[in-house]
Write an enzyme that holds these catalytic residues in place. Sequence first.
Site, PDB file in Angstrom:
ATOM      1  N   GLY A 106      36.316  39.963  26.125  1.00 60.36           N
ATOM      2  CA  GLY A 106      36.536  40.330  27.521  1.00 60.36           C
ATOM      3  C   GLY A 106      36.514  39.109  28.410  1.00 60.36           C
ATOM      4  O   GLY A 106      35.678  38.207  28.242  1.00 60.36           O
ATOM      5  N   GLY A 150      37.062  39.583  31.958  1.00 60.47           N
ATOM      6  CA  GLY A 150      36.928  40.024  33.346  1.00 60.47           C
ATOM      7  C   GLY A 150      35.808  39.238  33.994  1.00 60.47           C
ATOM      8  O   GLY A 150      35.396  38.176  33.489  1.00 60.47           O
ATOM      9  N   LEU A 151      35.300  39.755  35.093  1.00 64.80           N
ATOM     10  CA  LEU A 151      34.261  38.989  35.790  1.00 64.80           C
ATOM     11  C   LEU A 151      33.048  38.773  34.910  1.00 64.80           C
ATOM     12  O   LEU A 151      32.460  37.689  34.916  1.00 64.80           O
ATOM     13  CB  LEU A 151      33.888  39.698  37.093  1.00 64.80           C
ATOM     14  CG  LEU A 151      34.953  39.491  38.164  1.00 64.80           C
ATOM     15  CD1 LEU A 151      34.668  40.335  39.392  1.00 64.80           C
ATOM     16  CD2 LEU A 151      35.038  38.016  38.559  1.00 64.80           C
ATOM     17  N   GLY A 161      32.832  38.891  31.376  1.00 66.77           N
ATOM     18  CA  GLY A 161      33.122  38.054  30.209  1.00 66.77           C
ATOM     19  C   GLY A 161      33.578  36.658  30.589  1.00 66.77           C
ATOM     20  O   GLY A 161      33.192  35.667  29.942  1.00 66.77           O
ATOM     21  N   ARG A 168      29.246  57.262  47.271  1.00 68.70           N
ATOM     22  CA  ARG A 168      30.483  57.865  46.762  1.00 68.70           C
ATOM     23  C   ARG A 168      30.298  59.263  46.205  1.00 68.70           C
ATOM     24  O   ARG A 168      31.154  60.130  46.396  1.00 68.70           O
ATOM     25  CB  ARG A 168      31.052  56.963  45.673  1.00 68.70           C
ATOM     26  CG  ARG A 168      31.485  55.660  46.251  1.00 68.70           C
ATOM     27  CD  ARG A 168      31.918  54.676  45.206  1.00 68.70           C
ATOM     28  NE  ARG A 168      32.317  53.462  45.908  1.00 68.70           N
ATOM     29  CZ  ARG A 168      32.685  52.348  45.291  1.00 68.70           C
ATOM     30  NH1 ARG A 168      32.694  52.290  43.979  1.00 68.70           N
ATOM     31  NH2 ARG A 168      33.043  51.299  45.986  1.00 68.70           N
ATOM     32  N   HIS A 182      36.809  56.594  38.802  1.00 69.75           N
ATOM     33  CA  HIS A 182      36.890  55.200  39.218  1.00 69.75           C
ATOM     34  C   HIS A 182      36.057  54.243  38.364  1.00 69.75           C
ATOM     35  O   HIS A 182      36.446  53.107  38.115  1.00 69.75           O
ATOM     36  CB  HIS A 182      36.411  55.128  40.670  1.00 69.75           C
ATOM     37  CG  HIS A 182      36.406  53.764  41.249  1.00 69.75           C
ATOM     38  ND1 HIS A 182      37.547  53.011  41.419  1.00 69.75           N
ATOM     39  CD2 HIS A 182      35.395  52.976  41.699  1.00 69.75           C
ATOM     40  CE1 HIS A 182      37.234  51.844  41.958  1.00 69.75           C
ATOM     41  NE2 HIS A 182      35.933  51.796  42.124  1.00 69.75           N
ATOM     42  N   GLU A 200      30.573  46.202  33.126  1.00 73.13           N
ATOM     43  CA  GLU A 200      30.724  47.652  33.141  1.00 73.13           C
ATOM     44  C   GLU A 200      30.506  48.264  31.747  1.00 73.13           C
ATOM     45  O   GLU A 200      30.227  49.450  31.617  1.00 73.13           O
ATOM     46  CB  GLU A 200      32.115  48.025  33.697  1.00 73.13           C
ATOM     47  CG  GLU A 200      32.214  49.500  34.044  1.00 73.13           C
ATOM     48  CD  GLU A 200      33.510  49.884  34.759  1.00 73.13           C
ATOM     49  OE1 GLU A 200      34.176  48.993  35.343  1.00 73.13           O
ATOM     50  OE2 GLU A 200      33.853  51.080  34.742  1.00 73.13           O
ATOM     51  N   ARG A 205      26.846  54.526  41.114  1.00 72.03           N
ATOM     52  CA  ARG A 205      26.870  53.111  41.517  1.00 72.03           C
ATOM     53  C   ARG A 205      27.238  52.998  42.985  1.00 72.03           C
ATOM     54  O   ARG A 205      28.188  53.648  43.441  1.00 72.03           O
ATOM     55  CB  ARG A 205      27.899  52.342  40.682  1.00 72.03           C
ATOM     56  CG  ARG A 205      28.092  50.930  41.165  1.00 72.03           C
ATOM     57  CD  ARG A 205      29.001  50.154  40.276  1.00 72.03           C
ATOM     58  NE  ARG A 205      30.395  50.530  40.359  1.00 72.03           N
ATOM     59  CZ  ARG A 205      31.228  50.197  41.345  1.00 72.03           C
ATOM     60  NH1 ARG A 205      30.802  49.488  42.375  1.00 72.03           N
ATOM     61  NH2 ARG A 205      32.496  50.565  41.309  1.00 72.03           N
TER      62      ARG A 205
HETATM   63  C1  LIG Z   1      40.840  49.632  41.945  1.00 70.18           C
HETATM   64  C2  LIG Z   1      39.436  49.163  41.766  1.00 70.18           C
HETATM   65  C3  LIG Z   1      38.775  48.510  42.797  1.00 70.18           C
HETATM   66  C4  LIG Z   1      37.471  48.094  42.636  1.00 70.18           C
HETATM   67  N1  LIG Z   1      36.841  47.451  43.676  1.00 70.18           N
HETATM   68  C5  LIG Z   1      35.571  47.034  43.524  1.00 70.18           C
HETATM   69  C6  LIG Z   1      34.914  46.344  44.585  1.00 70.18           C
HETATM   70  O1  LIG Z   1      35.469  46.110  45.646  1.00 70.18           O
HETATM   71  N2  LIG Z   1      33.638  45.955  44.388  1.00 70.18           N
HETATM   72  C7  LIG Z   1      32.962  46.187  43.216  1.00 70.18           C
HETATM   73  O2  LIG Z   1      31.806  45.786  43.094  1.00 70.18           O
HETATM   74  N3  LIG Z   1      33.589  46.811  42.188  1.00 70.18           N
HETATM   75  C8  LIG Z   1      34.864  47.239  42.317  1.00 70.18           C
HETATM   76  N4  LIG Z   1      35.484  47.894  41.273  1.00 70.18           N
HETATM   77  C9  LIG Z   1      34.808  47.962  39.968  1.00 70.18           C
HETATM   78  C10 LIG Z   1      34.940  46.619  39.243  1.00 70.18           C
HETATM   79  O3  LIG Z   1      36.215  46.077  39.483  1.00 70.18           O
HETATM   80  C11 LIG Z   1      34.751  46.723  37.734  1.00 70.18           C
HETATM   81  O4  LIG Z   1      33.621  47.481  37.444  1.00 70.18           O
HETATM   82  C12 LIG Z   1      34.553  45.329  37.140  1.00 70.18           C
HETATM   83  O5  LIG Z   1      35.589  44.474  37.544  1.00 70.18           O
HETATM   84  C13 LIG Z   1      34.464  45.378  35.628  1.00 70.18           C
HETATM   85  O6  LIG Z   1      34.391  44.065  35.161  1.00 70.18           O
HETATM   86  P1  LIG Z   1      34.141  43.739  33.634  1.00 70.18           P
HETATM   87  O7  LIG Z   1      34.176  42.266  33.510  1.00 70.18           O
HETATM   88  O8  LIG Z   1      32.927  44.450  33.170  1.00 70.18           O
HETATM   89  O9  LIG Z   1      35.379  44.408  32.871  1.00 70.18           O
HETATM   90  P2  LIG Z   1      36.986  44.256  33.043  1.00 70.18           P
HETATM   91  O10 LIG Z   1      37.362  43.494  34.245  1.00 70.18           O
HETATM   92  O11 LIG Z   1      37.512  45.631  32.867  1.00 70.18           O
HETATM   93  O12 LIG Z   1      37.402  43.371  31.821  1.00 70.18           O
HETATM   94  C14 LIG Z   1      37.437  43.873  30.510  1.00 70.18           C
HETATM   95  C15 LIG Z   1      37.909  42.778  29.589  1.00 70.18           C
HETATM   96  O13 LIG Z   1      37.690  43.185  28.260  1.00 70.18           O
HETATM   97  C16 LIG Z   1      38.850  42.986  27.491  1.00 70.18           C
HETATM   98  N5  LIG Z   1      38.837  43.985  26.427  1.00 70.18           N
HETATM   99  C17 LIG Z   1      38.525  45.302  26.509  1.00 70.18           C
HETATM  100  N6  LIG Z   1      38.576  45.871  25.301  1.00 70.18           N
HETATM  101  C18 LIG Z   1      38.930  44.911  24.437  1.00 70.18           C
HETATM  102  C19 LIG Z   1      39.153  44.889  23.046  1.00 70.18           C
HETATM  103  N7  LIG Z   1      38.982  45.976  22.290  1.00 70.18           N
HETATM  104  N8  LIG Z   1      39.537  43.720  22.486  1.00 70.18           N
HETATM  105  C20 LIG Z   1      39.702  42.596  23.234  1.00 70.18           C
HETATM  106  N9  LIG Z   1      39.483  42.564  24.562  1.00 70.18           N
HETATM  107  C21 LIG Z   1      39.100  43.708  25.142  1.00 70.18           C
HETATM  108  C22 LIG Z   1      40.006  43.103  28.451  1.00 70.18           C
HETATM  109  O14 LIG Z   1      41.114  42.417  27.937  1.00 70.18           O
HETATM  110  C23 LIG Z   1      39.394  42.443  29.689  1.00 70.18           C
HETATM  111  O15 LIG Z   1      39.561  41.060  29.594  1.00 70.18           O
HETATM  112  C24 LIG Z   1      36.797  48.334  41.430  1.00 70.18           C
HETATM  113  C25 LIG Z   1      37.438  48.994  40.393  1.00 70.18           C
HETATM  114  C26 LIG Z   1      38.746  49.430  40.568  1.00 70.18           C
HETATM  115  C27 LIG Z   1      39.381  50.202  39.482  1.00 70.18           C
END
Ligand SMILES: Cc1cc2nc3c(=O)[nH]c(=O)nc-3n(C[C@H](O)[C@H](O)[C@H](O)COP(=O)(O)OP(=O)(O)OC[C@H]3O[C@@H](n4cnc5c(N)ncnc54)[C@H](O)[C@@H]3O)c2cc1C
Length: 645
Positions: A48, A50-51, A53, A338, A409, A433, A443
């Site tokens: 991962g 995202g923020l 990882g 929410r 969401h 997440e 949340r």
């Molecule tokens: C439209 C929207 C707006 C939002 N706005 C806000 C906000 O303003 N403020 C706030 O606090 N939160 C907000 N959220 C929530 C927040 O964006 C997410 O909870 C957060 O970004 C999740 O981050 P993460 O790094 O945990 O996962 P993600 O950003 O979902 O990253 C997941 C990563 O895992 C990788 N991955 C997944 N499965 C596999 C696999 N099997 N093999 C290889 N790679 C894999 C993907 O490629 C990706 O790189 C919002 C959510 C949405 C949907």
Amino acid sequence: MDLFTEGDPIADARAPQGPIETRWDRRRFEAKLVNPANRRKLTVIVVGTGLAGGSAAATLAEQGYRVRSYCYQDSPRRAHSIAAQGGINAAKNYRNDGDSVHRLFYDTVKGGDFRSRESNVHRLAEVSVNIIDQCVAQGVPFAREYGGLLDTRSFGGAQVQRTFYARGQTGQQLLLGAYQALERQIGLGNVEMNARHEMLELIVVDGRARGIVVRDLVTGEITSEFADAVVLASGGYGNVFYLSTNAKGCNVTATWRAHRRGAYFANPCYTQIHPTCIPVSGDHQSKLTLMSESLRNDGRVWVPKAKGDDRAPKDIPEEERDYYLERIYPSFGNLVPRDIASRAAKNVCDAGRGVGPGGLGVYLDFADAIDRLGRKAIEAKYGNLFEMYERITGEDPYEVPMRIYPAVHYTMGGLWVDYDLQSTIPGLFVIGEANFSDHGANRLGASALMQGLADGYFVLPNTIANYLAAGPFERVDASHPEAVAARRDVEDRIRRLLAVDGDRTVDSFHRELGQIMWEHCGMERSEAGLRKAIDEIRALREEFWKRVRVPGDGDGLNQSLEKAGRVADFFELAELMCVDALHREESCGGHFRAEHQTPDGEAQRDDDRFAYVAAWEYTGGDEPAVLHKEDLKFEYVHPTQRSYK
Ligand SMILES: Cc1cc2nc3c(=O)[nH]c(=O)nc-3n(C[C@H](O)[C@H](O)[C@H](O)COP(=O)(O)OP(=O)(O)OC[C@H]3O[C@@H](n4cnc5c(N)ncnc54)[C@H](O)[C@@H]3O)c2cc1C
């Protein structure tokens, strides 16, 4: 057959005791360290980018570990985090409006309806202030006031303004910050980046997580990859509902595969339904669009007072409008959390006062704010969100109120982790997440980005050292029997999916599964509905394995195959979500059981029976799942009936 059995209780053995404000410091002091010269002998896989990882991989590499990073997108920068709009909380108290670490801690525990751990939430509030400094140092362009100081705005469930933001693109700007830190480490050779690789299995050797099986999504090649520890930062599973605000690719496969190998899954039924999304407009849709909670700083939510009033909003005079959130919850008004706002929207629509097609919508109206502040000010704050709304609906929200409705969401459930963010499999850490850790049953807005970055920049890089200090562990390679077995499982499953050769698309199954989940495990749940859902999910899963059609083969790019694997995992998860929702005979946060509500329709918790985390153990599919309870103790914020009135 029983749907589940109860096993031994589970405890968070890493949780430090003592005064809450000293616990994180103490844990960091007590945890073992790895000397810098030894770090380069240790390898960590991070799934991962995202923020959570991205920040973890960059920080671990910066510390000197060797990092192998994986994501399924074509670039780490495309992780779902990029979509986050509204902002990120931090207890900086720049506004001098009464904020503090303790208040953020208090708001978050209360906002989660007393179903989260106090120690974790306090740490999150402490670390929140460092996140802003870290991101500013990276050059993240947070909004600033006229005088140049960082600006903040309000989000739900708080009466202070602690949300830092970059217009409606906060996630994007934060992710660019984490991504450039990651790129720096890729450039230095400390991170090996593997984009377009999907983790399909976890490799556990001698009880420790030692690697993953991945499929190269372009060539179809399946390989086994090894490390001293594995970190899952694979995001949430809201797409089990098919329609959600999540990116289309979001899925549960990484965490579900780990669950099947022994990692407990906690609170799977806790789903966040966001109150302000663009309403569903027909069968053609494959995803829904969020209208950020930040809009409720200035937008006022209302419906007509009279049932079935279908006049245009501008023709409905002020005295015939019901600003129901301001009426029912005068202290927090439009910025109630929410779960509360979503239920209130459902209630007015169920009462026949909804607006738009099918009566499934409420107004979010900016007319007052435009009158008071002028169109330019509104444009500066929310311009991109207004533009997005207009592009999708064809209506100009500067002229007519937006129409919004709740949609799936975020998922508060996820793999169970201890205070060190380690799962029940030693060496498997889970962040962002993907874990269940900090938000309880609901949340608060702007807290997901805070948690993801807290985990990735500050918590994991400290706690993982305690585990890695015992390494490097014995070398394992692809010939190890556990690795061979894991890889064979992946290959067999792909073969099975391709062999069905049925007559229904993967999407048609996913859509039907989503409808079952939305109907029975969505905004409102009941015993009868959940039992029905479990039967329907089982029947549909059986049909899936008989009738799904996956065109093409496994030797190259095949998006139907990717989707089919993810949907197959969603089926198994969906059943566990319903079992979890069925066993929790109370209402709390996003989990609203129709049988358990106060006389005025609010969630009715049952602290005597349910003040615990439900951690589920996988038993092989044919046997019922085993429930392990982790008792929650509240020493600082005493559980009360949550009130935002
Ligand atoms: C439209 C929207 C707006 C939002 N706005 C806000 C906000 O303003 N403020 C706030 O606090 N939160 C907000 N959220 C929530 C927040 O964006 C997410 O909870 C957060 O970004 C999740 O981050 P993460 O790094 O945990 O996962 P993600 O950003 O979902 O990253 C997941 C990563 O895992 C990788 N991955 C997944 N499965 C596999 C696999 N099997 N093999 C290889 N790679 C894999 C993907 O490629 C990706 O790189 C919002 C959510 C949405 C949907």
